[in-house]
Design an enzyme around this catalytic site. Structure first.
Site, PDB file in Angstrom:
ATOM      1  N   LEU A 113      -6.560   1.253  -2.641  1.00  0.00           N
ATOM      2  CA  LEU A 113      -5.904   0.114  -3.282  1.00  0.00           C
ATOM      3  C   LEU A 113      -6.521  -1.193  -2.824  1.00  0.00           C
ATOM      4  O   LEU A 113      -6.713  -2.116  -3.627  1.00  0.00           O
ATOM      5  CB  LEU A 113      -4.400   0.126  -2.984  1.00  0.00           C
ATOM      6  CG  LEU A 113      -3.598  -1.037  -3.573  1.00  0.00           C
ATOM      7  CD1 LEU A 113      -3.675  -1.041  -5.095  1.00  0.00           C
ATOM      8  CD2 LEU A 113      -2.146  -0.982  -3.106  1.00  0.00           C
ATOM      9  N   THR A 160       0.821  -1.219   0.000  1.00  0.00           N
ATOM     10  CA  THR A 160       0.000   0.000   0.000  1.00  0.00           C
ATOM     11  C   THR A 160       0.851   1.263   0.000  1.00  0.00           C
ATOM     12  O   THR A 160       0.401   2.305  -0.480  1.00  0.00           O
ATOM     13  CB  THR A 160      -0.974   0.027   1.195  1.00  0.00           C
ATOM     14  OG1 THR A 160      -0.238   0.056   2.421  1.00  0.00           O
ATOM     15  CG2 THR A 160      -1.900  -1.171   1.166  1.00  0.00           C
ATOM     16  N   ILE A 193      -2.195   6.113  -0.344  1.00  0.00           N
ATOM     17  CA  ILE A 193      -3.647   5.887  -0.335  1.00  0.00           C
ATOM     18  C   ILE A 193      -3.892   4.379  -0.212  1.00  0.00           C
ATOM     19  O   ILE A 193      -4.281   3.703  -1.151  1.00  0.00           O
ATOM     20  CB  ILE A 193      -4.340   6.536  -1.550  1.00  0.00           C
ATOM     21  CG1 ILE A 193      -3.629   6.218  -2.868  1.00  0.00           C
ATOM     22  CG2 ILE A 193      -4.426   8.039  -1.346  1.00  0.00           C
ATOM     23  CD1 ILE A 193      -4.395   6.706  -4.093  1.00  0.00           C
ATOM     24  N   HIS A 194      -3.653   3.920   1.019  1.00  0.00           N
ATOM     25  CA  HIS A 194      -3.733   2.502   1.334  1.00  0.00           C
ATOM     26  C   HIS A 194      -5.102   1.911   0.990  1.00  0.00           C
ATOM     27  O   HIS A 194      -5.199   0.863   0.341  1.00  0.00           O
ATOM     28  CB  HIS A 194      -3.481   2.288   2.832  1.00  0.00           C
ATOM     29  CG  HIS A 194      -2.322   3.036   3.397  1.00  0.00           C
ATOM     30  ND1 HIS A 194      -1.042   2.522   3.411  1.00  0.00           N
ATOM     31  CD2 HIS A 194      -2.238   4.257   3.999  1.00  0.00           C
ATOM     32  CE1 HIS A 194      -0.229   3.382   3.994  1.00  0.00           C
ATOM     33  NE2 HIS A 194      -0.926   4.442   4.353  1.00  0.00           N
ATOM     34  N   ASP A 195      -6.157   2.551   1.488  1.00  0.00           N
ATOM     35  CA  ASP A 195      -7.486   1.942   1.460  1.00  0.00           C
ATOM     36  C   ASP A 195      -8.100   1.829   0.067  1.00  0.00           C
ATOM     37  O   ASP A 195      -8.715   0.797  -0.252  1.00  0.00           O
ATOM     38  CB  ASP A 195      -8.424   2.695   2.397  1.00  0.00           C
ATOM     39  CG  ASP A 195      -7.990   2.569   3.848  1.00  0.00           C
ATOM     40  OD1 ASP A 195      -7.222   1.639   4.169  1.00  0.00           O
ATOM     41  OD2 ASP A 195      -8.417   3.403   4.677  1.00  0.00           O
TER      42      ASP A 195
END
Length: 356
Positions: free
Chosen positions: A280, A205, A276-278
Site C-alpha cells: 500500500l 495499512t 499488506i502494509h508495504d
C-alpha cells in the site's frame, strides 16, 4: 505516455516487503532504481538475500541491491520470525539469487543517487529507519535532494501492533525515526518548498487486507490454476476443493508466503488473511490519490518506560511546530487491491507455468 516515478525501496524483506517489491517491479509508472536493506523482520544479510531472490523471481535481476546497517542505532536488534518465518518469506522457498549484491553500502547508495539525480528520486522506507537516519546525518541536505519520501511506519491514531502504543518499524529503532522526523521538520523550517514525507501508519495499512479469494483472483489474472493451499489450511474440506496448486512461480511464491502470514494473523488478529502494509505504501507513492492525508507535526518518544517508539502526533497544535508529515488517514483499499492483483497478475503471466 506514462510518467514514471524513480524510487528507491529501503526494505527489511519480509513477506509484505516482498509483495511491495513485486508491485514495484510490475508497475509501469515505477522506475525501480535500487533496493537498500536494513534489519527488521529478519537480519539484514537475510533481507539482502531475500530481496535479490524476489527481484530475480520478478525478472528484475538488474536492480541494484545494497546491504545497509545491520543493527539499530542504539538498541539491540529485534526480529520477528513468528510473523514472517525463520527466513522471512513464510513457507515459500526460492532458489538462491544468482547475481551478487551491490558493492555500495545502502547509505552510500541513497546519498549517491540523490546527489546524482537531484529532485528526481523518491525514497520509500518499508522497514526501520536506520539507514535513512545515518544518511541524513551524513548528508543534511537529503530532504532537499530527494523528490519525495514515503514511509510505512507509525501509529498516529491507532493502537500499536508491537506494544500497545508502537508500530514495528518505529519500535525497532525509535532513535532513527526521531532523527528522520526531526530532519524533515528542520529542513522545512528553512525551506518550506521541501515536500512533507507521506506517512502510512497502521491507521490505514491495517485496512489493506488480502484474503484467500484474492490469491485465487491473482492466479486467474496470471492465467494460472488457482491455488488451494491457503483455503485448505483454513479448514476447507479437501473432498470439495475445486482449486488446484498453482504452478506459476510468482503465484506459487505469493501463496506460500502469504499462507504463513495468514496463519499468523489468524492466531493474533482474529481473521484468516493478512495486512499488506508495504505494498500500500508503494502504491500510494505512485498514486497519491489512493490516500487522503492530514498535515501534522509528529515526534517519536525514545525514553518512555512503556511508550518508547510511540509516534506522537500533535493534532491540537500544542507544540507550535509546523507540520513535518502528511499522515494518511484514509485509503482506497478496493482500488489498491484491484491494482495489486492486476499488476502482479500481469507480471506473473509473463512468467508462465513451468509445467506447460
Amino acid at each position: 505516455m506514462i510518467e514514471r516515478t524513480a524510487i528507491i525501496l529501503d526494505v527489511d524483506t519480509g513477506i509484505d516487503d516482498s509483495l511491495a517489491l513485486l508491485y514495484a517491479a510490475a508497475s509501469p509508472d515505477a522506475e525501480l532504481v535500487a533496493a537498500t536493506c536494513v534489519s527488521g523482520n529478519v537480519e539484514a544479510r537475510q533481507v539482502e538475500a531475500n530481496t535479490r531472490a524476489i527481484l530475480e523471481l520478478a525478472g528484475r535481476p538488474d536492480v541494484e541491491v545494497a546491504l545497509g546497517r545491520e543493527v539499530p542505532l542504539v538498541r539491540p536488534l529485534e526480529t520477528t520470525p513468528e510473523t514472517h518465518g525463520p527466513q522471512g518469506l513464510g513457507h515459500a522457498e526460492l532458489p538462491p539469487p544468482s547475481r551478487p549484491p551491490s558493492g555500495r553500502h545502502a547509505v552510500d547508495l541513497i546519498i549517491d543517487e540523490a546527489r546524482r539525480r537531484p529532485g528526481e528520486v523518491t525514497l520509500v522506507t518499508l522497514g526501520p529507519l536506520t539507514n535513512l537516519a545515518i544518511a541524513v546525518l551524513r548528508e543534511p541536505g537529503l530532504p532537499r535532494l530527494l523528490r519525495g519520501y514515503t514511509l510505512m511506519g507509525g501509529a498516529y491514531g491507532a493502537s500499536g501492533n508491537t506494544t500497545p502504543t508502537t508500530e514495528w518499524n518505529v519500535h525497532c529503532d525509535p532513535e532513527a525515526a526521531r532523527i528522520v522526523f526531526r530532519a524533515w521538520a528542520d529542513a522545512r523550517e528553512t525551506d518550506p518548498s521541501i515536500p512533507r514525507p507521506l506517512a502510512l501508519g497502521l491507521d490505514v495499512t491495517e485496512q489493506a487486507r488480502i484474503l484467500p479469494d484474492d490469491v485465487v483472483r491473482l492466479a486467474r489474472r496470471a492465467g494460472s490454476t488457482p491455488d488451494d493451499s491457503i483455503a485448505l489450511s483454513h479448514g476447507e474440506d479437501p473432498m470439495h476443493a475445486t482449486r488446484s496448486v498453482a504452478s506459476n512461480p510468482i503465484v506459487r511464491y505469493v501463496a506460500d508466503a502469504l499462507r504463513f502470514y495468514m496463519e499468523f494473523h489468524a492466531r493474533y488478529d482474529g481473521f484468516y488473511g493478512a495486512f499488506i502494509h508495504d505494498p500500500l505504501a508503494v502504491a500510494a507513492t505512485l498514486d497519491r490519490s489512493l490516500v487522503t492525508t492530514e498535515a501534522l507535526y509528529v515526534d517519536v518518544e525514545t525514553r518512555g518506560e512503556i511508550t518508547a517508539g510511540m509516534t506522537v502526533a500533535d493534532r491540537r497544535h500544542l507544540t507550535g511546530r509546523p507540520p513535518n508529515l502528511d499522515v494518511a488517514v484514509t485509503a482506497d483499499v478496493v482500488t489498491f487491491m484491484d491494482r495489486l492483483i492486476e499488476r502482479v497478475g500481469r507480471l506473473a503471466a509473463d512468467h508462465p507455468d513451468v509445467s506447460r
